[in-house]
Design an enzyme around this catalytic site. Structure first.
Site, mmCIF file in Angstrom:
data_model
loop_
_atom_site.group_PDB
_atom_site.id
_atom_site.type_symbol
_atom_site.label_atom_id
_atom_site.label_comp_id
_atom_site.label_asym_id
_atom_site.label_seq_id
_atom_site.Cartn_x
_atom_site.Cartn_y
_atom_site.Cartn_z
ATOM 1 N N GLU A 23 0.744 -1.117 0.070
ATOM 2 C CA GLU A 23 -0.090 -0.024 0.201
ATOM 3 C C GLU A 23 0.776 1.140 -0.076
ATOM 4 O O GLU A 23 0.663 2.154 -0.640
ATOM 5 C CB GLU A 23 -0.923 0.060 1.338
ATOM 6 N N ASP A 24 2.053 1.346 0.862
ATOM 7 C CA ASP A 24 2.737 2.512 0.833
ATOM 8 C C ASP A 24 4.205 2.366 0.549
ATOM 9 O O ASP A 24 4.853 3.530 0.753
ATOM 10 C CB ASP A 24 2.914 2.761 2.463
#
Length: 696
Positions: A76-77
């Site tokens: 996600e990051d």
């Protein structure tokens, strides 16, 4: 932040066979992937997944779950990809990381449909492997612990509301009460800061005034049990602010009126000792009535087991005591997650709910991690689904539940007034089944009432009970109303005017308690007209004289009554307003309404005939037509167009007969009255594509 060797040592301390290399690779990969990213607190972002992994080591979870926690934010990051995760850590870890990532996507969104769809995907991933949920709950718990570092009040409140509405209930569903309580307390502090501070301040004042009151009571209970031969660990605590606030709200009382703010846990070796301890405590202190619950013999759905009681301690303080075994305590603290920690212990008792028992059996007997993974793809919610209101409230329903079930689950009044439903923004039939993660909006009207037909498709006990209760009351009221109309007609047929006491005397003669019961008996032909006349005016019913009973004088209106309740429209002739109608009354049945032209009336010799009328402005009905169309392209479309132009809604259409030249269709349409039918038939017969049209 945990160092690499500290995290590995924690896992090895409870699982010496854990894959140490897997955890080390995950630690290094995550640290490199997150690089110089910072959290709102200013700490390195990498500290967050490590703390999440640390929380899961307290639950003694397996090496794959710990690796997933370390990696859960990388896709996600960071620039890491699912393919990279699978290549380096295997398909099992990659699948877990992907499942956690799907839920994370809802946190940056508040749009109803997209949020519901993402949560639906997560729930499916979670049912595939419950460890997805355990990682996500630990992730949310650590985020809540550091929530105060976020500068935006709006974002803090959104995260807190999400936690209160979604994650805390999920933790409760799988029995992780410690997670649930800490999440609720942290969310409460953000959502209701004034209430949180007020209750916390009063708890501090109470603690300062009474000293170490909890420690003294704990020691006293422990000593009491020890003198009677029960070895016990006694833990005492004050209830957390959110729990106190909720009790104050539910009971509508002030803090000073709340007497049971202290709770104690008595932990003993086994189940037998639980009941021994309970007897000793009740022998020493009086029990508060209606506050005892035995969750050992009847566990909660999530497997929670314990004895709950409240007693008056030293004639002043009311305290709550929970008594449980060590194994029950582990279950109560960590719910389903406790079974990873205690999978080497003695077999669990059969009183656990089935889905937990099945999982524990798999964990206890699996020979390899691969086998565990294969078999733990259990549908944890196989008997339940989650759906959401437009405001994000989580509603649990059984599989197969419909929009009407959802409405009743939210509130009985909402269910009663349901006229339609939108699922994920689309209008759907009320009988449509709700799927996991759907967002459901119920359309309501104050003029709506529950329909008896809903009983054909609702699945929840609450919905069925509410509908049946309404139908029962409706049937009673309308049967009484119809019976009163029959009664008025019977009175008109009497040879003389009734006296004021005639009805009361008739009830005594018929041995009936009240007038309503009489009206019901008349409507359902439990009494004949002659019996009623004889009871009202002896001799008028023809019992003792040869004179015939006078015939009915006026048609009885059925206006204001609901078809299918006090009366039913016969399907053989489908009468509509404007038709001359008669009613057939049979014992203990609703009055059956027929058109006077119905050929089936010849079979009604076993029933009383009553002359009925529709009343002014009666509602429409359903008519059945036989329409013969030419076997040509577009003929059916012509018929449908004409019906639409005539404002007739098609209820049902069936092909009855076909040959080379013509098709005969049986059509059921909603109409206003008999005149409406005649206009429709005239319009159909005028079309070239239609050979003939008749009312059936």
């Amino acid at each position: 932040m945990l160092r690499q060797y500290e995290l590995v040592d924690r896992v090895l301390s409870y699982d010496p066979t854990a894959d140490e290399a897997l955890i080390n690779r995950a630690y290094v990969f995550s640290m490199q992937a997150h690089g110089s990213q910072k959290r709102a607190s200013g700490d390195p972002y990498f500290s967050h997944p490590i703390e999440v992994a640390g929380i899961l080591t307290d639950l003694r979870l397996d090496d794959e779950t710990i690796a997933t926690a370390i990696l859960h934010d990388t896709i996600e990051d960071t620039v890491a990809t699912p393919e990279q995760i699978e290549r380096m850590f295997g398909s099992s870890v990659a699948r877990l990381v992907d499942g956690v990532t799907k839920l994370s996507k809802i946190e940056a969104q508040t749009e109803n449909e997209r949020a519901a769809e993402n949560l639906r995907k997560f729930l499916l991933a979670m049912s595939d492997d419950i460890r997805v949920l355990l990682v996500k709950l630990a992730d949310r718990l650590h985020n809540m612990r550091t929530l105060h570092h976020i500068k935006s009040e709006e974002k803090r409140r959104r995260i807190a509301r999400e936690t209160m509405d979604i994650y805390a209930p999920l933790a409760e569903r799988i029995g992780m009460y410690e997670f649930m309580k800490e999440m609720q307390s942290l969310a409460f502090r953000e959502l209701e800061p004034e209430a949180f501070e007020s209750i916390s301040r009063r708890l501090e004042q109470l603690h300062a005034g009474e000293g170490d009151h909890i420690a003294r009571i704990s020691a006293g209970v422990r000593a009491l049990l020890a003198r009677r031969g029960v070895e016990a660990e006694v833990l005492g605590r004050e209830k957390h602010p959110y729990s106190i606030w909720r009790k104050m709200a539910e009971r509508h009382i002030s803090f000073e009126q709340l007497s049971d703010i202290m709770a104690f846990r008595v932990i003993v070796p086994d189940t037998e000792q639980c009941y021994r301890a309970l007897g000793i405590i009740h022998e020493r202190w009086p029990m508060v009535p209606n506050r005892f619950k035995d969750y050992i013999s009847t566990p909660k759905r999530n497997g929670y087991r314990s004895l709950h009681t409240s007693v008056i301690h030293n004639e002043t303080a009311r305290i709550e005591i929970q008594i449980r075994s060590r194994e029950m305590h582990a279950q109560a603290e960590f719910g389903l997650a406790a079974h990873w920690a205690y999978k080497q212990s003695q077999p669990r008792p059969d009183t656990q709910v089935s889905w937990i028992r099945d999982l524990v059996e798999i964990l206890d007997h699996a020979d390899s991690p691969e086998e565990i993974l294969e078999h733990t793809r259990m549908a944890m919610y196989q008997d339940r689904i989650f759906a959401f209101t437009p405001t994000g409230e989580l509603i649990q329903l059984p599989k197969g539940a419909t929009a009407v079930d959802f409405a009743y689950a939210v509130h009985t009044d909402l269910g009663d007034q349901t006229v339609g439903a939108k699922v994920n923004g689309r209008v759907v039939p009320l009988r449509s089944a709700i799927e996991n993660g759907d967002q459901v909006q119920i359309l309501r009207s104050k003029n709506q009432e529950p329909e008896p037909g809903w009983l054909n498709f609702v699945t929840t006990g609450k919905a069925r009970a509410a509908i049946r209760r309404f139908v029962r009351h409706k049937e009673r009221d309308e049967t009484i109303a119809l019976g009163r109309k029959f009664y008025d007609e019977i009175v008109r047929r009497l040879p003389a005017q009734l006296g004021q006491e005639a009805l009361g005397n008739a009830l005594k003669r018929l041995n009936l308690p009240d007038a309503d019961t009489l009206m019901q008996a008349i409507a359902k032909r439990q009494l004949t007209d002659e019996q009623v006349m004889e009871a009202l005016m002896p001799g008028a019913g023809g019992a003792d004289v040869a004179l015939p009973v006078p015939p009915q004088r006026e048609a009885i209106s059925i206006k204001g009554l609901t078809p299918g309740v006090a009366f039913k429209l016969a399907t053989c002739c489908s009468p509509v307003p404007g038709d001359r109608i008669v009613g057939l009354r049979r014992p203990d049945e609703a009055v059956e309404v027929h058109s006077i032209e119905c050929p089936e009336l010849a079979d009604g010799v076993d029933a009383d005939w009553v002359d009925l009328g529709w009343g002014d402005k009666a509602d429409g009905g359903v008519a059945r037509l036989s329409v013969i169309v030419r076997n040509e392209p577009g003929s059916l479309g012509v018929m449908a167009t004409i019906l639409g132009q005539q404002q007739a809604n098609i209820v049902n259409l069936a092909l009855y007969h076909r040959d080379a030249s013509f098709h005969t269709n049986h059509v059921m349409i909603e109409v206003r009255d008999r005149a409406h039918i005649e206009r429709i038939l005239a319009a159909l017969r005028a079309a070239d594509a239609i050979a003939n049209a008749e009312r059936m």
